[in-house]
Structure formats: structure tokens, C-alpha cells
Design a protein around this motif. Structure first.
Motif, PDB file in Angstrom:
ATOM      1  N   UNK A  62     -21.038  -6.394  15.982  1.00 27.49           N
ATOM      2  CA  UNK A  62     -21.168  -7.633  15.205  1.00 27.49           C
ATOM      3  C   UNK A  62     -22.586  -8.176  15.285  1.00 27.49           C
ATOM      4  N   UNK A  63     -23.200  -8.036  16.465  1.00 24.85           N
ATOM      5  CA  UNK A  63     -24.563  -8.547  16.651  1.00 24.85           C
ATOM      6  C   UNK A  63     -25.580  -7.843  15.757  1.00 24.85           C
ATOM      7  N   UNK A  64     -25.291  -6.584  15.376  1.00 25.84           N
ATOM      8  CA  UNK A  64     -26.245  -5.907  14.467  1.00 25.84           C
ATOM      9  C   UNK A  64     -25.770  -5.980  13.015  1.00 25.84           C
ATOM     10  N   UNK A  65     -24.756  -6.792  12.763  1.00 21.89           N
ATOM     11  CA  UNK A  65     -24.373  -7.069  11.379  1.00 21.89           C
ATOM     12  C   UNK A  65     -23.359  -6.114  10.772  1.00 21.89           C
ATOM     13  N   UNK A  66     -22.664  -5.342  11.610  1.00 16.64           N
ATOM     14  CA  UNK A  66     -21.588  -4.485  11.066  1.00 16.64           C
ATOM     15  C   UNK A  66     -20.378  -5.386  10.775  1.00 16.64           C
ATOM     16  N   UNK A  67     -19.912  -5.417   9.526  1.00 14.65           N
ATOM     17  CA  UNK A  67     -18.744  -6.246   9.228  1.00 14.65           C
ATOM     18  C   UNK A  67     -17.484  -5.629   9.846  1.00 14.65           C
ATOM     19  N   UNK A  68     -16.707  -6.412  10.571  1.00 17.96           N
ATOM     20  CA  UNK A  68     -15.537  -5.835  11.262  1.00 17.96           C
ATOM     21  C   UNK A  68     -14.353  -6.786  11.272  1.00 17.96           C
ATOM     22  N   UNK A  69     -13.207  -6.259  11.714  1.00 18.94           N
ATOM     23  CA  UNK A  69     -11.957  -7.028  11.652  1.00 18.94           C
ATOM     24  C   UNK A  69     -11.691  -7.860  12.901  1.00 18.94           C
ATOM     25  N   UNK A  70     -12.485  -7.638  13.969  1.00 19.21           N
ATOM     26  CA  UNK A  70     -12.194  -8.294  15.254  1.00 19.21           C
ATOM     27  C   UNK A  70     -12.502  -9.792  15.190  1.00 19.21           C
TER      28      UNK A  70
END
Ligand code: TYD
Length: 259
Positions: A62-70
Motif C-alpha cells: 500500500x505504501x508504494x501505491x499498489x491498490x489492494x483489498x486489505x
């Protein structure tokens, strides 16, 4: 505890309806399966460790901007995630030859690949998750070409980042599996990284000794499964030094007190 509606029970997780629409609770079990469900067993405490390890990796991605479901971890075995429509493709990224790739192409396990390699498998247990090409994916409408371009680009970015994350704790990321899902926003689909990222779906070798710190210990009857998963968590700083057993003791203690 209030009863929750179970949506689905998989091999390693149970999904429950979440507190708000569009959310799901993932419960991490200790059950382990391999070889398309032919081998079944239990790895004590695996669910607790995978919940923590997956939370850690997702937070960092998330910190590098990967969109995720968590969204967030709720307790020792559960996390709250966004409900997604899963793309029925397992994306495998490989840095070193192992497992089915080594077997299929007659490569010696441990041979570094010239570059990171991506493979796609169609998610279907009854068929044993067969390897498919991009044309199959487009032809059968499992995902569009545009979605597969985005998914593949994200997968390579995740691989680069995760190679660094693991190499910082002296672990070689040999290969791993990712899944992606869609959420609908104003009638447009948006892709999110979904499912867990844990030693269940990665091959992780100690950088110096090549010791396996992943589910191959279970697949190949090597023993020491719990210790391997604990070692990954410990190196990430997710277990206090010397407190490896306390995680499980704590869970047992809470259960006894009915919490
Ligand atoms: P692969 O070598 O294709 O299969 P196997 O694990 O059966 O030898 O797996 C490559 C990586 O992807 C490995 O780290 C395990 C992971 N993986 C899963 O977690 N689930 C799957 O269904 C598949 C096909 C792979």
C-alpha cells in the motif's frame, strides 16, 4: 459472539459477511492442502502467522501505491477486506526455477531465471488450475486484454518490491502467486490486489542455506512447517524475540477465557 453469515469456505480461509456492505471478513484457518487437495493436513498456528505476514506485506505494498483489498486486521485470525469480484486467474511470478516450472521444462530447481517470468493459471480446482495463455483469457472472457496488461504490470512491480522486502530479511523470493479482483466504481471496473500473500503461496528460501521457509515443507514432508512460518514472521519483526510460542499460547489462553 453474534453469528455471522458465512459466504464461502476455502482450503485455507473462511469468508464471512463484513460489517458494512462491500466488506468481507477473512478468517485464516490452520488447514493446509497441496497437490490440488490430494494432500491435507494442519499446520498449528499457520492461520495466525499468515494473517500477520499478509497484513505486513499488504501494508507495505500500500505504501508504494499498489491498490489492494486489505482494510485492517481485526484480531489474531481475521482481517477485514473489500469485497471484490475475483478474476479467475492465478498470476504466478517466478525468479528462480522451482515446482511445476522446473518439472515442465526439465530445469534444475534453484536455477535463476534470466528475468522474472509471469505465468497464468485458470482458477478451477476440478481441473487442477491449468496453465493458460493470454489468448485463452481473452477468448473465454475471464479478463480483458486491458485488464491483463494492468494486472501483469502490477504483478512485476509487486515482484520487484517483494524481492527487496524479502532480501532485507535474508530470504530469496523464488516464486509466488497473486490474485486480483474487480470493484465497480460508477460502472467502471477497478482492479485490486486480493487474497493473502503468505508462505502458503510463495516459495521462500533462506538466502545462505537455501532452507525452505514455505509450504514446500508440508508438500514435500520436510517437517518443521510451523517453525518455518514463524521464522518468516520473526525476521519481519512480527514476533518479539524468543516469543515464538507465545503467539499460540496467547490464542489458546484467549480461547479458554472465551474471548
Ligand atoms: P507452482 O510451481 O506452479 O505449483 P506447485 O506449488 O504446485 O509446485 O507454484 C508456483 C508458486 O505459486 C508457488 O510458490 C506456489 C504458488 N501457487 C499457489 O499458491 N497456488 C496455486 O494454485 C498455484 C498453481 C501456485
Amino acid at each position: 459472539m453474534t453469528r455471522r453469515r458465512q459466504i464461502y469456505e476455502g482450503k485455507a480461509k473462511i469468508l464471512y459477511e463484513g460489517p458494512e456492505p462491500g466488506t468481507i471478513i477473512q478468517y485464516f484457518k490452520d488447514d493446509a492442502t497441496a497437490f490440488n487437495n490430494q494432500k491435507k493436513g494442519t499446520i498449528n498456528g499457520k492461520g495466525v502467522l499468515n494473517n500477520r505476514i499478509s497484513e505486513h506485506i499488504y501494508t507495505r505494498l500500500g505504501h508504494i501505491g499498489i491498490p489492494h483489498h486489505f482494510i485492517r486486521r481485526l484480531n489474531m485470525r481475521e482481517q477485514l477486506v473489500r469485497q471484490v469480484e475475483i478474476v479467475p486467474i492465478e498470476v504466478i511470478i517466478r525468479n528462480v526455477a522451482a515446482g511445476t516450472l522446473a518439472k515442465r521444462l526439465g530445469l534444475e530447481e534453484g536455477t535463476p531465471l534470466p528475468r522474472a517470468l509471469v505465468e497464468y493459471c485458470y482458477k478451477d480446482d476440478a481441473l487442477g488450475d491449468p496453465l493458460v495463455g493470454e489468448d485463452h483469457i481473452e477468448c473465454f472472457g475471464w479478463a480483458s486484454n486491458e485488464e491483463m496488461r494492468d494486472i501483469t504490470e502490477m504483478a512485476f512491480r509487486i515482484n520487484d518490491f517483494m524481492c527487496g522486502l524479502f532480501s532485507a530479511i535474508n530470504i530469496r523470493l523464488v516464486d509466488f502467486k497473486l490474485e486480483f479482483g474487480r470493484v465497480w466504481e460508477n460502472e467502471y471496473p477497478r482492479l485490486l490486489l486480493a487474497d493473502e500473500i503468505s508462505p502458503d503461496g510463495c516459495r521462500l528460501w533462506d538466502m545462505e542455506s537455501d532452507e525452505k521457509l514455505d509450504k514446500d515443507r508440508f508438500r514435500r514432508d520436510l517437517g518443521g512447517e510451523v517453525e518455518a512460518y514463524q521464522e518468516v514472521a520473526r525476521r519481519f519483526g512480527l514476533l518479539p524475540e524468543g516469543a515464538e510460542n507465545e503467539v499460540l499460547d496467547l490464542e489458546q489462553h484467549r480461547k479458554k477465557r472465551g474471548k
